[in-house]
Design a protein around this motif. Structure first.
Motif, PDB file in Angstrom:
ATOM      1  N   GLY A  29      81.858  55.502  33.639  1.00 25.87           N
ATOM      2  CA  GLY A  29      82.614  56.679  34.040  1.00 25.87           C
ATOM      3  C   GLY A  29      82.434  57.788  33.011  1.00 25.87           C
ATOM      4  N   PRO A  30      83.327  58.770  33.028  1.00 20.80           N
ATOM      5  CA  PRO A  30      83.119  59.950  32.177  1.00 20.80           C
ATOM      6  C   PRO A  30      83.427  59.751  30.695  1.00 20.80           C
ATOM      7  N   ASP A  31      84.293  58.766  30.357  1.00 21.95           N
ATOM      8  CA  ASP A  31      84.744  58.742  28.958  1.00 21.95           C
ATOM      9  C   ASP A  31      84.926  57.361  28.322  1.00 21.95           C
ATOM     10  N   GLN A  32      84.672  56.260  29.047  1.00 26.79           N
ATOM     11  CA  GLN A  32      84.856  54.933  28.440  1.00 26.79           C
ATOM     12  C   GLN A  32      83.536  54.463  27.827  1.00 26.79           C
ATOM     13  N   LYS A  33      83.510  54.380  26.526  1.00 31.34           N
ATOM     14  CA  LYS A  33      82.290  53.962  25.839  1.00 31.34           C
ATOM     15  C   LYS A  33      82.066  52.463  25.989  1.00 31.34           C
ATOM     16  N   ILE A  34      80.828  52.101  26.301  1.00 32.56           N
ATOM     17  CA  ILE A  34      80.445  50.690  26.386  1.00 32.56           C
ATOM     18  C   ILE A  34      79.721  50.257  25.119  1.00 32.56           C
ATOM     19  N   VAL A  35      78.727  51.039  24.736  1.00 33.83           N
ATOM     20  CA  VAL A  35      77.927  50.702  23.558  1.00 33.83           C
ATOM     21  C   VAL A  35      77.382  52.004  22.954  1.00 33.83           C
ATOM     22  N   GLU A  36      77.254  51.985  21.635  1.00 32.90           N
ATOM     23  CA  GLU A  36      76.736  53.152  20.924  1.00 32.90           C
ATOM     24  C   GLU A  36      75.759  52.682  19.860  1.00 32.90           C
ATOM     25  N   GLN A  37      74.711  53.473  19.650  1.00 36.91           N
ATOM     26  CA  GLN A  37      73.713  53.083  18.659  1.00 36.91           C
ATOM     27  C   GLN A  37      73.181  54.299  17.917  1.00 36.91           C
ATOM     28  N   GLU A  38      73.249  54.214  16.588  1.00 30.39           N
ATOM     29  CA  GLU A  38      72.573  55.194  15.744  1.00 30.39           C
ATOM     30  C   GLU A  38      71.106  54.780  15.647  1.00 30.39           C
ATOM     31  N   PHE A  39      70.234  55.747  15.611  1.00 26.45           N
ATOM     32  CA  PHE A  39      68.814  55.440  15.568  1.00 26.45           C
ATOM     33  C   PHE A  39      68.482  54.559  14.360  1.00 26.45           C
ATOM     34  N   GLY A  40      67.792  53.440  14.634  1.00 28.82           N
ATOM     35  CA  GLY A  40      67.372  52.528  13.571  1.00 28.82           C
ATOM     36  C   GLY A  40      68.432  51.540  13.134  1.00 28.82           C
ATOM     37  N   ARG A  41      69.602  51.558  13.782  1.00 28.75           N
ATOM     38  CA  ARG A  41      70.689  50.637  13.418  1.00 28.75           C
ATOM     39  C   ARG A  41      71.045  49.735  14.609  1.00 28.75           C
ATOM     40  N   PRO A  42      71.710  48.606  14.337  1.00 26.64           N
ATOM     41  CA  PRO A  42      72.119  47.726  15.444  1.00 26.64           C
ATOM     42  C   PRO A  42      73.139  48.425  16.338  1.00 26.64           C
ATOM     43  N   PRO A  43      73.158  48.093  17.618  1.00 28.61           N
ATOM     44  CA  PRO A  43      74.142  48.697  18.529  1.00 28.61           C
ATOM     45  C   PRO A  43      75.551  48.205  18.234  1.00 28.61           C
ATOM     46  N   MET A  44      76.526  49.051  18.532  1.00 29.95           N
ATOM     47  CA  MET A  44      77.941  48.692  18.375  1.00 29.95           C
ATOM     48  C   MET A  44      78.572  48.644  19.768  1.00 29.95           C
ATOM     49  N   TYR A  45      79.078  47.466  20.129  1.00 30.33           N
ATOM     50  CA  TYR A  45      79.691  47.267  21.442  1.00 30.33           C
ATOM     51  C   TYR A  45      81.197  47.458  21.338  1.00 30.33           C
ATOM     52  N   PHE A  46      81.767  48.209  22.254  1.00 30.13           N
ATOM     53  CA  PHE A  46      83.195  48.501  22.213  1.00 30.13           C
ATOM     54  C   PHE A  46      83.991  47.409  22.924  1.00 30.13           C
ATOM     55  N   ASP A  47      85.267  47.315  22.577  1.00 31.12           N
ATOM     56  CA  ASP A  47      86.146  46.264  23.109  1.00 31.12           C
ATOM     57  C   ASP A  47      86.625  46.666  24.504  1.00 31.12           C
ATOM     58  N   THR A  48      85.779  46.412  25.491  1.00 33.64           N
ATOM     59  CA  THR A  48      86.085  46.737  26.890  1.00 33.64           C
ATOM     60  C   THR A  48      85.838  45.496  27.747  1.00 33.64           C
ATOM     61  N   SER A  49      86.011  45.655  29.062  1.00 32.24           N
ATOM     62  CA  SER A  49      85.752  44.540  29.987  1.00 32.24           C
ATOM     63  C   SER A  49      84.282  44.147  30.015  1.00 32.24           C
ATOM     64  N   PHE A  50      83.420  44.988  29.425  1.00 27.67           N
ATOM     65  CA  PHE A  50      81.983  44.697  29.395  1.00 27.67           C
ATOM     66  C   PHE A  50      81.576  43.870  28.180  1.00 27.67           C
ATOM     67  N   LYS A  51      82.455  43.755  27.213  1.00 28.40           N
ATOM     68  CA  LYS A  51      82.086  43.073  25.973  1.00 28.40           C
ATOM     69  C   LYS A  51      81.705  41.623  26.264  1.00 28.40           C
ATOM     70  N   GLY A  52      80.546  41.208  25.769  1.00 27.20           N
ATOM     71  CA  GLY A  52      80.036  39.875  26.035  1.00 27.20           C
ATOM     72  C   GLY A  52      79.213  39.787  27.304  1.00 27.20           C
ATOM     73  N   ARG A  53      79.176  40.893  28.087  1.00 27.92           N
ATOM     74  CA  ARG A  53      78.409  40.910  29.343  1.00 27.92           C
ATOM     75  C   ARG A  53      77.304  41.957  29.337  1.00 27.92           C
ATOM     76  N   VAL A  54      77.138  42.661  28.207  1.00 27.16           N
ATOM     77  CA  VAL A  54      76.128  43.714  28.163  1.00 27.16           C
ATOM     78  C   VAL A  54      75.197  43.527  26.970  1.00 27.16           C
ATOM     79  N   MET A  55      74.001  44.077  27.118  1.00 23.21           N
ATOM     80  CA  MET A  55      73.035  44.068  26.023  1.00 23.21           C
ATOM     81  C   MET A  55      72.205  45.343  26.109  1.00 23.21           C
ATOM     82  N   LEU A  56      72.101  46.033  24.974  1.00 25.37           N
ATOM     83  CA  LEU A  56      71.306  47.247  24.906  1.00 25.37           C
ATOM     84  C   LEU A  56      69.931  46.916  24.358  1.00 25.37           C
ATOM     85  N   HIS A  57      68.900  47.316  25.092  1.00 21.10           N
ATOM     86  CA  HIS A  57      67.530  47.073  24.649  1.00 21.10           C
ATOM     87  C   HIS A  57      66.989  48.314  23.940  1.00 21.10           C
ATOM     88  N   SER A  58      66.547  48.097  22.723  1.00 20.50           N
ATOM     89  CA  SER A  58      65.931  49.186  21.963  1.00 20.50           C
ATOM     90  C   SER A  58      64.419  48.961  21.958  1.00 20.50           C
TER      91      SER A  58
END
Length: 212
Positions: A29-58
């Protein structure tokens, strides 16, 4: 993208990410963060209903969601902050649908009129936004008859031995069938046909065991 609940999906954009971006963020949606990543760093997953069900591919930025649910339906946003501090946003819609449960045809009315048969059959699936398609001997009925209730007068010219209702959505379909003998006698349903087949297989088997 439309998919069935319980499946795995990959959300991606149609172009490559900007080189050496500063930060990327996936939103539900417009404002609920799922995952965020700074370039060259590991992704940070937020504590939402998606936690444990998502994976970001770099470095592609593809977001994989495992075992999707109906409530995962939304327009997802991928926001990428460039080193120039300009931000680019992509929208990725996702619709998750449950499989269609098996419908059941109900006989609302039958009436024999001068060797013709008036039939009113209903076929409904509760709590589902589905399309209904009715079939007879010669294939699907005209579009004007395609809804949850079929009203038809069967004559010698258009008589059908069976009526099948198919309930479907974009990801699945199920059907039920009633069989008739002229002009208006119910012969059997698809469920009865299954029971008959089961008896034909099981009775000889049981008798064989008893004779051993």
């Amino acid at each position: 993208m439309i998919t069935v609940s319980g499946s795995n999906v990959s959300l991606q954009i149609s172009e490559s990410l900007p080189d050496n971006y500063k930060q990327l963020t996936w939103f539900y949606g417009p404002d609920q963060k799922i995952v965020e990543q700074e370039f060259g760093r590991p992704p940070m997953y937020f504590d939402t209903s998606f936690k444990g069900r998502v994976m970001l591919h770099s470095p592609s930025g593809v977001l994989c969601i495992f075992t999707v649910r109906k409530e995962d339906s939304s327009t997802y946003l991928l926001k990428v902050l460039k080193k120039t501090k300009n931000e680019k946003v992509w929208k990725v819609p996702l619709e998750v649908l449950d499989p269609v449960p098996k419908p059941q045809i109900k006989i609302e009315k039958t009436e024999e009129i001068e060797n013709n048969c008036y039939l009113k059959l209903s076929c409904k699936v509760l709590d589902q936004s589905v399309n209904y398609t009715w079939y007879g001997d010669s294939g699907p009925f005209p579009k004007g008859l395609q809804n949850s209730v079929l009203e038809i007068t069967s004559t010698k010219q258009n008589y059908s031995k069976f009526y099948t209702c198919q309930a479907s959505n974009p990801v699945s379909s199920k059907n039920d069938t009633l069989y008739f003998t002229p002009p208006c006698t119910l012969a059997r349903s698809s469920g009865v046909a299954w029971i008959t087949t089961w008896l034909e297989v099981m009775v000889p088997t049981v008798l064989g065991i008893l004779l051993i």
